[in-house]
Motif scaffolding. Structure first.
Motif, mmCIF file in Angstrom:
data_model
loop_
_atom_site.group_PDB
_atom_site.id
_atom_site.type_symbol
_atom_site.label_atom_id
_atom_site.label_comp_id
_atom_site.label_asym_id
_atom_site.label_seq_id
_atom_site.Cartn_x
_atom_site.Cartn_y
_atom_site.Cartn_z
ATOM 1 N N LEU A 138 45.960 6.826 1.098
ATOM 2 C CA LEU A 138 46.773 6.382 2.218
ATOM 3 C C LEU A 138 46.141 6.745 3.564
ATOM 4 O O LEU A 138 46.038 5.904 4.466
ATOM 5 C CB LEU A 138 48.168 6.999 2.121
ATOM 6 C CG LEU A 138 49.016 6.537 0.932
ATOM 7 C CD1 LEU A 138 50.271 7.386 0.811
ATOM 8 C CD2 LEU A 138 49.386 5.069 1.078
ATOM 9 N N ARG A 139 45.710 7.981 3.699
ATOM 10 C CA ARG A 139 45.152 8.419 4.977
ATOM 11 C C ARG A 139 43.641 8.245 5.029
ATOM 12 O O ARG A 139 43.085 7.921 6.072
ATOM 13 C CB ARG A 139 45.523 9.882 5.228
ATOM 14 C CG ARG A 139 47.023 10.112 5.365
ATOM 15 C CD ARG A 139 47.335 11.523 5.819
ATOM 16 N NE ARG A 139 48.759 11.714 6.050
ATOM 17 C CZ ARG A 139 49.285 12.765 6.680
ATOM 18 N NH1 ARG A 139 48.484 13.726 7.122
ATOM 19 N NH2 ARG A 139 50.580 12.869 6.850
ATOM 20 N N GLY A 140 42.980 8.462 3.909
ATOM 21 C CA GLY A 140 41.532 8.343 3.887
ATOM 22 C C GLY A 140 41.043 6.926 4.101
ATOM 23 O O GLY A 140 40.050 6.696 4.786
ATOM 24 N N ARG A 141 41.741 5.964 3.521
ATOM 25 C CA ARG A 141 41.305 4.568 3.663
ATOM 26 C C ARG A 141 41.358 4.123 5.115
ATOM 27 O O ARG A 141 40.450 3.430 5.596
ATOM 28 C CB ARG A 141 42.189 3.677 2.791
ATOM 29 C CG ARG A 141 41.843 2.200 2.846
ATOM 30 C CD ARG A 141 40.462 1.931 2.323
ATOM 31 N NE ARG A 141 40.292 2.318 0.941
ATOM 32 C CZ ARG A 141 39.134 2.324 0.303
ATOM 33 N NH1 ARG A 141 38.031 1.991 0.963
ATOM 34 N NH2 ARG A 141 39.055 2.690 -0.959
ATOM 35 N N ALA A 142 42.401 4.499 5.837
ATOM 36 C CA ALA A 142 42.503 4.118 7.248
ATOM 37 C C ALA A 142 41.368 4.736 8.060
ATOM 38 O O ALA A 142 40.775 4.083 8.931
ATOM 39 C CB ALA A 142 43.854 4.551 7.807
ATOM 40 N N ALA A 148 33.735 3.196 9.426
ATOM 41 C CA ALA A 148 32.694 2.277 8.970
ATOM 42 C C ALA A 148 32.390 1.204 10.004
ATOM 43 O O ALA A 148 31.261 0.708 10.086
ATOM 44 C CB ALA A 148 33.117 1.629 7.656
ATOM 45 N N ALA A 149 33.373 0.858 10.819
ATOM 46 C CA ALA A 149 33.150 -0.162 11.844
ATOM 47 C C ALA A 149 32.213 0.347 12.932
ATOM 48 O O ALA A 149 31.446 -0.425 13.510
ATOM 49 C CB ALA A 149 34.489 -0.583 12.457
ATOM 50 N N GLU A 150 32.260 1.645 13.205
ATOM 51 C CA GLU A 150 31.424 2.227 14.255
ATOM 52 C C GLU A 150 30.169 2.898 13.711
ATOM 53 O O GLU A 150 29.175 3.030 14.420
ATOM 54 C CB GLU A 150 32.245 3.266 15.048
ATOM 55 C CG GLU A 150 33.398 2.691 15.828
ATOM 56 C CD GLU A 150 32.944 1.766 16.946
ATOM 57 O OE1 GLU A 150 31.890 2.038 17.555
ATOM 58 O OE2 GLU A 150 33.640 0.759 17.186
ATOM 59 N N ARG A 183 42.849 11.609 11.961
ATOM 60 C CA ARG A 183 43.354 10.249 12.182
ATOM 61 C C ARG A 183 42.163 9.324 12.456
ATOM 62 O O ARG A 183 41.063 9.788 12.801
ATOM 63 C CB ARG A 183 44.317 10.220 13.371
ATOM 64 C CG ARG A 183 45.409 11.276 13.335
ATOM 65 C CD ARG A 183 46.282 11.194 12.119
ATOM 66 N NE ARG A 183 47.419 12.108 12.190
ATOM 67 C CZ ARG A 183 48.147 12.481 11.146
ATOM 68 N NH1 ARG A 183 47.857 12.015 9.938
ATOM 69 N NH2 ARG A 183 49.155 13.313 11.289
ATOM 70 N N PRO A 184 42.374 8.009 12.336
ATOM 71 C CA PRO A 184 41.259 7.095 12.585
ATOM 72 C C PRO A 184 40.575 7.289 13.933
ATOM 73 O O PRO A 184 39.345 7.299 14.019
ATOM 74 C CB PRO A 184 41.919 5.713 12.462
ATOM 75 C CG PRO A 184 43.011 5.929 11.463
ATOM 76 C CD PRO A 184 43.553 7.303 11.791
ATOM 77 N N ASP A 185 41.357 7.459 15.007
ATOM 78 C CA ASP A 185 40.729 7.654 16.316
ATOM 79 C C ASP A 185 40.045 9.010 16.412
ATOM 80 O O ASP A 185 39.029 9.164 17.088
ATOM 81 C CB ASP A 185 41.752 7.469 17.447
ATOM 82 C CG ASP A 185 42.963 8.386 17.308
ATOM 83 O OD1 ASP A 185 43.221 8.867 16.190
ATOM 84 O OD2 ASP A 185 43.649 8.619 18.314
ATOM 85 N N ASP A 186 40.591 10.012 15.706
ATOM 86 C CA ASP A 186 39.919 11.308 15.644
ATOM 87 C C ASP A 186 38.552 11.178 14.998
ATOM 88 O O ASP A 186 37.580 11.806 15.435
ATOM 89 C CB ASP A 186 40.735 12.316 14.824
ATOM 90 C CG ASP A 186 42.019 12.735 15.500
ATOM 91 O OD1 ASP A 186 42.044 12.794 16.741
ATOM 92 O OD2 ASP A 186 43.004 13.010 14.781
ATOM 93 N N ALA A 191 32.824 11.969 14.944
ATOM 94 C CA ALA A 191 31.488 11.492 14.584
ATOM 95 C C ALA A 191 30.578 11.471 15.804
ATOM 96 O O ALA A 191 29.412 11.891 15.742
ATOM 97 C CB ALA A 191 31.579 10.103 13.952
ATOM 98 N N ALA A 192 31.100 10.981 16.915
ATOM 99 C CA ALA A 192 30.303 10.939 18.142
ATOM 100 C C ALA A 192 29.956 12.346 18.611
ATOM 101 O O ALA A 192 28.826 12.610 19.053
ATOM 102 C CB ALA A 192 31.070 10.182 19.236
ATOM 103 N N ALA A 193 30.916 13.266 18.497
ATOM 104 C CA ALA A 193 30.656 14.645 18.899
ATOM 105 C C ALA A 193 29.599 15.286 18.009
ATOM 106 O O ALA A 193 28.708 15.999 18.498
ATOM 107 C CB ALA A 193 31.950 15.451 18.842
#
Length: 287
Positions: A138-142, A148-150, A183-186, A191-193
């Motif tokens: 539920l949480r991992g897929r989101a 993966a998009a970024e 969360r997805p935005d996290d 990753a960027a950090a």
């Protein structure tokens, strides 16, 4: 007082305010085996075999299945196998034609450079193994969809990481930095950090190269000194056993020692959506 299971394990852990620091199993080497099959609750054992899984456990090496996406496996296609040493911060990789070519004991014991060719990192792993625990699906897929998009070349789905009650879980390799409740935005921010050499102590579960006592001490020291660089501190020593430990770090030439204590969490609670057993997880904190 004890608790039943009125909600998903991840939601319950959040409601109870269960701390995440110090909840990563200490395993320095990670062996990542590419596999596109449908993963069951014991996916690693099912794919690589019970004997290889037992050897890896005995030698203290973590084995994960990884994939870009689920699909019908091609029995003739080579598999990518990646070995990561989170202490030396090295990633190497090679291809094998068959799982019969997978030498788990050599991967755990030989020099990392002998295993394969050096690979530029980082790698980001997200547990999506819903057969092991629903929270990871539920949480991992989101999280995986957003990441993966970024990060299409760096993001990988993976099997059970431990701590599904902290889903979504994100691993940053080669350092073995593990985050929880991402969360997805996290995930995009983390990753960027990481690419910039920084981390976020607030979501940090720990580093897989270090014992839980050191993982907790790292978070406490970072918070007190305002440190967010991955390499801002170095672990010097962990002394003690059982319930008490003293952890020593070096920061910019200065030595810092922190005393930490292990205590059970109350009240007992389910730690998985799949089980009805009530547990009191052990957590480390400042002594």
């Amino acid at each position: 007082m004890t608790l039943e299971a009125p909600m998903r394990c991840s939601a319950l852990a959040e409601e109870l305010g269960e701390p995440m620091a110090g909840t990563v199993d200490q395993q320095v080497r990670w062996l990542l085996v590419e596999d596109r099959s449908a993963w069951g609750s014991e996916a690693v054992r099912d794919v690589i075999g019970e004997q290889r899984a037992a050897v890896a456990k005995r030698l203290g090496m973590r084995v994960q299945l990884v994939r870009r996406r689920e699909g019908l496996p091609d029995p003739d296609a080579p598999r990518r196998v990646t070995l990561v040493d989170t202490d030396d911060r090295v990633i190497v990789s090679r291809q094998i034609r068959s799982l019969e070519d997978l030498d788990v004991e050599a991967a755990a014991s030989q020099p990392v450079g002998d295993f394969g060719d050096a690979v530029d990192g980082p790698m980001f792993l997200v547990c999506v193994n819903g057969k092991r625990d629903a929270c990871c699906a539920l949480r991992g897929r989101a999280l995986m969809t957003a990441l993966a998009a970024e990060e299409p070349d760096a993001a990988w789905e993976t099997t059970h990481l431990g701590g599904h009650r902290f889903a979504a879980n994100l691993v940053c390799l080669p350092d073995g930095i593990v985050y929880g409740r991402v969360r997805p935005d996290d995930g995009l921010r983390l990753a960027a950090a990481y690419r910039a050499g920084r981390l976020d102590p607030a979501l940090l579960r720990g580093r897989s190269a270090w014992p839980p006592s050191a993982q907790v001490a790292e978070g406490e020291l970072r918070s007190s000194l305002g440190l967010d660089g991955v390499e801002d501190l170095a672990l010097v020593a962990v002394e003690g056993d059982g319930e008490l430990a003293t952890v020593t770090f070096e920061v910019g030439g200065a030595t810092h020692r922190l005393a930490v204590r292990a205590e059970p969490s109350e009240p007992p609670r389910p730690t998985s959506c799949r089980g009805d057993k009530l547990e009191a997880p052990i957590h480390w904190g400042l002594a």
